[in-house]
Design an enzyme around this catalytic site. Structure first.
Site, PDB file in Angstrom:
ATOM      1  N   LYS A  73      -0.074   5.057   6.541  1.00  7.89           N
ATOM      2  CA  LYS A  73      -0.685   5.694   5.364  1.00  7.89           C
ATOM      3  C   LYS A  73      -0.244   7.152   5.283  1.00  7.89           C
ATOM      4  O   LYS A  73       0.327   7.695   6.217  1.00  7.89           O
ATOM      5  CB  LYS A  73      -2.222   5.653   5.452  1.00  7.89           C
ATOM      6  N   SER A  86       0.795  -1.234   0.000  1.00  3.11           N
ATOM      7  CA  SER A  86       0.000   0.000   0.000  1.00  3.11           C
ATOM      8  C   SER A  86       0.827   1.283   0.000  1.00  3.11           C
ATOM      9  O   SER A  86       0.360   2.310  -0.476  1.00  3.11           O
ATOM     10  CB  SER A  86      -0.964   0.018   1.183  1.00  3.11           C
TER      11      SER A  86
END
Length: 180
Positions: A97, A53
């Site tokens: 993130k 990710s």
């Protein structure tokens, strides 16, 4: 017979000396562990980030990173920062993130980047942030579960420790933000 040896051992100078050494070491060890816990909880923590990710910023096989917790407590995070987030779907899981938008900001994102070019724009509600992985094709992020409560942010990831070839600051890797 055995009890006599035990009594003699307990009365010996060697046993008393060992007891004094232990009584000197234990308080130091307890203080050290308390300081370590306070540091991990309120100042810094080490986190392992793995998976696709955050490619290319963080590697697929795993990166050991340092995250500071002060920025989240004093609300000093900014768009583009890499953050450590408690998963809104699986509470015992933590994710790394990129912060894309803060409360009140609008963000435009691709709904399903693998299959279409359809995009949506959303205004991040009060008390929430918008997070996305750098690899939009392989990231479980706000595009799937929506804005994340600010309280789930655990820290700002700022330094890569492992692998050694990539050791250093992550500050220069701030991504392009899609904030209006």
């Amino acid at each position: 017979m055995a009890s006599r040896y035990i009594r003699e051992f307990l009365a010996s100078e060697a046993f008393k000396k060992a007891g004094r050494e232990v009584s000197d070491v234990v308080p130091r060890l307890v203080k050290f562990l308390c300081c370590l816990q306070v540091t991990k909880t309120h100042l810094f923590t080490v986190t392992l980030s793995y998976g696709p990710s955050m490619l290319p910023t963080l590697g697929l096989a795993g990166n050991l990173c340092l995250a500071e917790r002060i920025s989240t407590r004093f609300e000093k995070l900014g768009v583009g920062d890499i953050v450590l987030v408690q998963s809104p779907e699986v509470p015992w899981k933590f994710m790394t993130k990129r912060l894309k938008a803060m409360e009140g900001q609008s963000v435009t994102y691709f709904v399903d980047p693998k299959n279409s070019d359809k995009s949506e724009t959303i205004v991040v509600p009060k008390g929430h942030v918008w997070i996305e992985g750098d690899n939009i094709y392989e990231s479980n992020d706000s595009r799937k579960f929506g804005p994340v409560p600010y309280g789930l942010l655990q820290g700002r990831v700022f330094w890569r420790i492992w692998p050694p070839k990539d050791f250093g600051s992550l500050a220069q890797n701030k991504g392009k933000d899609s904030v209006s």
